[in-house]
Design an enzyme around this catalytic site. Structure first.
Site, PDB file in Angstrom:
ATOM      1  N   HIS A  21       0.819  -1.216   0.000  1.00 27.52           N
ATOM      2  CA  HIS A  21       0.000   0.000   0.000  1.00 27.52           C
ATOM      3  C   HIS A  21       0.855   1.269   0.000  1.00 27.52           C
ATOM      4  O   HIS A  21       0.311   2.367  -0.057  1.00 27.52           O
ATOM      5  CB  HIS A  21      -0.975   0.001   1.184  1.00 27.52           C
ATOM      6  CG  HIS A  21      -0.313  -0.039   2.521  1.00 27.52           C
ATOM      7  ND1 HIS A  21      -1.053  -0.072   3.688  1.00 27.52           N
ATOM      8  CD2 HIS A  21       0.972  -0.056   2.909  1.00 27.52           C
ATOM      9  CE1 HIS A  21      -0.236  -0.097   4.721  1.00 27.52           C
ATOM     10  NE2 HIS A  21       0.998  -0.092   4.271  1.00 27.52           N
ATOM     11  N   HIS A  22       2.165   1.126   0.048  1.00 28.46           N
ATOM     12  CA  HIS A  22       3.052   2.288   0.009  1.00 28.46           C
ATOM     13  C   HIS A  22       3.472   2.677  -1.406  1.00 28.46           C
ATOM     14  O   HIS A  22       3.911   3.793  -1.638  1.00 28.46           O
ATOM     15  CB  HIS A  22       4.319   2.036   0.841  1.00 28.46           C
ATOM     16  CG  HIS A  22       4.044   1.945   2.303  1.00 28.46           C
ATOM     17  ND1 HIS A  22       3.512   2.983   3.024  1.00 28.46           N
ATOM     18  CD2 HIS A  22       4.222   0.929   3.174  1.00 28.46           C
ATOM     19  CE1 HIS A  22       3.381   2.618   4.283  1.00 28.46           C
ATOM     20  NE2 HIS A  22       3.795   1.375   4.398  1.00 28.46           N
ATOM     21  N   ALA A  23       3.374   1.763  -2.354  1.00 29.61           N
ATOM     22  CA  ALA A  23       3.794   2.059  -3.726  1.00 29.61           C
ATOM     23  C   ALA A  23       2.847   3.070  -4.372  1.00 29.61           C
ATOM     24  O   ALA A  23       1.635   2.940  -4.296  1.00 29.61           O
ATOM     25  CB  ALA A  23       3.840   0.785  -4.554  1.00 29.61           C
ATOM     26  N   ASP A  64      -0.231   5.165   2.259  1.00 23.70           N
ATOM     27  CA  ASP A  64      -0.095   6.450   1.568  1.00 23.70           C
ATOM     28  C   ASP A  64      -0.126   6.321   0.053  1.00 23.70           C
ATOM     29  O   ASP A  64      -0.674   7.176  -0.635  1.00 23.70           O
ATOM     30  CB  ASP A  64       1.170   7.175   2.029  1.00 23.70           C
ATOM     31  CG  ASP A  64       2.430   6.352   1.832  1.00 23.70           C
ATOM     32  OD1 ASP A  64       2.377   5.118   1.966  1.00 23.70           O
ATOM     33  OD2 ASP A  64       3.482   6.949   1.554  1.00 23.70           O
TER      34      ASP A  64
END
Length: 83
Positions: A21-23, A64
């Site tokens: 979920h950070h990519a 993010d």
């Protein structure tokens, strides 16, 4: 994508992978270069299997990348719950 397909078949599914979920759209973060939540969402939308998607992210911090990818897209609602 498999967890998304299972959710459509069974009414609910769970994906235990973490960190993707950070990519973001144009750069990787959090040890990954691919946001599988975004990919699965777009695959199912492209195939016409879903119109709107709810992503519930339960991690120790915000997803993010997922939030940034879908910012301004009313067809996807992202909700992060952090501990």
């Amino acid at each position: 994508v498999l967890a998304s397909r299972l959710a459509l078949s069974h009414g609910i599914a769970l994906h235990l992978g973490g960190g993707t979920h950070h990519a973001h759209v144009d750069w990787g973060a959090g040890y990954t270069c691919l946001n599988d939540l975004a990919v699965a969402t777009r695959v199912l939308q492209h195939e016409g299997l879903v119109e709107r998607v709810l992503i519930v992210d339960t991690d120790v911090h915000q997803g993010d990348g997922t939030a940034a990818i879908f910012a301004g897209d009313s067809s996807v609602f992202t909700m992060s719950m952090h501990c």
